[in-house]
Enzyme design. Structure first.
Site, PDB file in Angstrom:
ATOM      1  N   HIS A  29      15.864  19.879 -19.899  1.00  0.00           N
ATOM      2  CA  HIS A  29      16.721  18.843 -20.473  1.00  0.00           C
ATOM      3  C   HIS A  29      17.261  17.954 -19.372  1.00  0.00           C
ATOM      4  CE1 HIS A  29      20.858  20.117 -19.303  1.00  0.00           C
ATOM      5  NE2 HIS A  29      20.343  21.325 -19.269  1.00  0.00           N
ATOM      6  N   CYS A  30      17.587  16.712 -19.748  1.00  0.00           N
ATOM      7  CA  CYS A  30      18.247  15.785 -18.827  1.00  0.00           C
ATOM      8  C   CYS A  30      19.650  15.535 -19.368  1.00  0.00           C
ATOM      9  CB  CYS A  30      17.441  14.499 -18.679  1.00  0.00           C
ATOM     10  SG  CYS A  30      17.201  13.593 -20.221  1.00  0.00           S
ATOM     11  N   MET A  31      20.196  14.368 -19.128  1.00  0.00           N
ATOM     12  CA  MET A  31      21.560  14.091 -19.558  1.00  0.00           C
ATOM     13  C   MET A  31      21.708  14.072 -21.073  1.00  0.00           C
ATOM     14  SD  MET A  31      23.763  13.834 -17.203  1.00  0.00           S
ATOM     15  CE  MET A  31      25.014  13.047 -18.209  1.00  0.00           C
ATOM     16  N   THR A  32      20.697  13.585 -21.775  1.00  0.00           N
ATOM     17  CA  THR A  32      20.835  13.384 -23.223  1.00  0.00           C
ATOM     18  C   THR A  32      19.704  13.996 -24.038  1.00  0.00           C
ATOM     19  OG1 THR A  32      19.675  11.255 -23.078  1.00  0.00           O
ATOM     20  CG2 THR A  32      22.079  11.209 -22.872  1.00  0.00           C
ATOM     21  N   ARG A  33      18.602  14.403 -23.399  1.00  0.00           N
ATOM     22  CA  ARG A  33      17.405  14.763 -24.159  1.00  0.00           C
ATOM     23  C   ARG A  33      16.921  16.183 -23.872  1.00  0.00           C
ATOM     24  NH1 ARG A  33      13.672   9.354 -23.040  1.00  0.00           N
ATOM     25  NH2 ARG A  33      15.305   7.810 -23.379  1.00  0.00           N
TER      26      ARG A  33
END
Length: 528
Positions: A29-33
């Site tokens: 995962h990244c910041m939002t996804r």
């Protein structure tokens, strides 16, 4: 429902819709996804995923990405990973194709039952999916794949950058006010500790991404921040600890990976455990000390000087171009090249002056979405999409508005970029006048960037300039979209009433029967 149960329920709802545990190859995962590597993309039910309340949208790139938003994604991902592991341990073999077939049939039947139905949010989503698929094919070039690798190195560092950046901002506020003088040194240590060693983390992630031993990449990168390098001369100059920064660490770790792979190929197995790590650190370390640190240091200095020169002289014009072109760069996958630049500026100056300008692109999207909402008063489907996605857009999560509204419509995406250009020009103008507006971390945007703001003047001035830029972006995006975002054909196609999905067909002649009129479309959407 407890937060833990809610997050697990979201993960449990997502898993069968992406083909089950057997179809999941990787989870990150990244910041939002939530980013998933899937074995078979055909097993995914996009529409059902979008219907999950916590899901803001989906994006298909080199991985299948489910937009959950900041905070939520960090809580749902561990639950999703646990469910995947449980599914694998139980050796369950899902049959998503059969499971989703009735839903697909139902959806197909509904669509075929209303051949003259007007363009809805579902049709916009289909157009968005087609655009994303075409963009993915265009983006699969060696250069763009390399940029994705660079992004994979820096994206895991963003949570630490955000946390330390907020602590740095809090510490600066306390120091300026003269409060808690016994605590501020501790806060300064917390805020600066990560940045002092960021080169090590970059080296670790770089070796991991390029197929080497991560700890060897970190060991070579650690040379850059070791205080003892101050006693070494290279190119007739004394080296400085940290010289070259993240760019030097990146280059050193890549070199270490190639040295290690060469050693694995030629060193006998009996000696591999001793010789390979020694030669890897020795060879790449010498090249780093007597070459890369100096070269990367010059490049880093040039990046900082150019950014200052650009905004000091270009000002509003530079901000206008950067704010207006950022979203097209995102669509082309070229925005990932900016991540090392942001990190280098944060290393050198304590903040990046580029991010607040680029964040104006999201403000343009918000303004454009509000205009679309008002210009399509009869299209309840699209209006519901905008209402659900707008709060996330205000916080800097723009994917639901981009892929669900403006990009499929076509012209509103362009007018949204115009809004971003004017917002960027506003912030750039103040940079030219001497009021720098920067961010101490990368990742957040929109309103979520306020806690990370920093500059060469007080926090109040910096926040006021950034807030003014957001307002200009909202207003310019709104006006450009409201007056220039729709042609007659586009309005005729989309500004029509929508039947709720799955609603029974009205009885002919009954009170609920629609009366054909000039606004009733008689053809399939023409597209944009």
């Amino acid at each position: 429902m407890a937060p833990e149960d809610k997050n697990r329920a979201t993960a449990a709802a997502i898993l069968p819709l992406v083909g089950g545990a057997a179809n999941v190859g990787s989870v990150a995962h990244c910041m939002t996804r939530l980013r998933l590597g899937l074995h078979d993309r055909s097993l995914v039910d996009d529409e059902a995923l979008k219907a999950i309340p916590a899901v803001m949208g989906v994006v298909e790139d080199d991985t299948y990405q489910i937009v959950l938003g900041p905070g939520t994604v960090a809580r749902v991902t561990p639950e999703f990973e646990r469910l995947v592991e449980e599914g694998r341990s139980e050796s369950s073999v899902p049959a998503p194709a059969e499971a989703t077939a009735p839903a697909s049939t139902s959806a197909s039947g509904s669509a075929s039952g209303s051949p003259s139905a007007s363009a809805s949010a579902a049709e916009l989503a289909a157009q968005g999916a087609a655009i994303k698929a075409a963009r993915k094919a265009k983006n699969a070039t060696p250069f763009k794949l390399f940029l994705r690798r660079i992004a994979n190195i820096f994206v895991p560092l963003i949570p630490a950058l955000i946390g330390c950046g907020i602590i740095a901002g809090l510490n600066g506020l306390l120091v300026n006010l003269g409060w808690l003088t016994s605590v501020t040194p501790a806060l300064a240590a917390m805020a600066s500790g990560f940045m002092a060693l960021i080169a090590v983390f970059v080296g670790f992630n770089t070796a991991k991404e390029f197929g080497g031993t991560p700890i060897l990449g970190g060991a070579v990168a650690a040379i850059i921040v070791f205080p003892g390098v101050a006693n070494i001369e290279a190119f007739g100059q004394k080296l400085a600890p940290g010289q070259g920064g993240v760019l030097g660490a990146l280059g050193a770790a890549v070199l270490a990976v190639y040295v290690e792979k060469w050693c694995r190929r030629w060193v006998p197995e009996a000696l591999d455990v001793l010789v390979t790590p020694t030669l890897t650190v020795l060879v790449s370390g010498l090249v780093t000390i007597f070459g890369l640190m100096y070269v990367a240091g010059e490049v880093s200095t040039a990046i900082g000087s150019f950014a200052d020169w650009l905004l000091s002289n270009g000002g509003a014009g530079a901000g206008f171009v950067l704010g207006g072109l950022f979203l097209p760069l995102v669509m082309l996958g070229l925005h990932q090249a900016l991540i090392p630049i942001h990190t280098t500026l944060i290393e050198q100056q304590g903040f990046t002056v580029l991010l607040p300008i680029l964040a104006m692109a999201g403000a343009g999207q918000v303004g454009a979405a509000v205009a679309v909402y008002l210009r399509l008063p009869r299209n309840g489907s699209i209006r519901r999409t905008i209402k659900s996605a707008l709060p996330a857009g205000l916080l800097g999560v723009g994917e639901p508005l981009i892929y669900g509204v403006s990009l499929p419509l076509g012209r509103p995406f362009v007018t949204a970029c115009v809004g971003g250009a004017f917002g960027g020009g506003f912030v750039g103008l103040f940079n030219q006048l001497g009021d720098k507006v920067g961010s101490t971390a990368i990742g957040p945007s929109g309103w979520a960037l306020f806690p990370l703001l920093d500059g060469n003047h007080g926090l109040g001035t910096t926040a006021a300039i950034y807030g003014g830029g957001l307002l200009v972006g909202y207003l310019a995006g709104f006006l450009a979209t409201y007056f220039f975002g729709f042609g007659k054909d586009l309005l005729a196609e989309f500004n029509v009433a929508q039947e709720p999905a799955g609603a029974p067909s009205p009885v002919p002649g009954g009170p609920a029967s629609p009366t054909p009129g000039p606004d009733t479309p008689t053809k399939e959407p023409a597209g944009v």
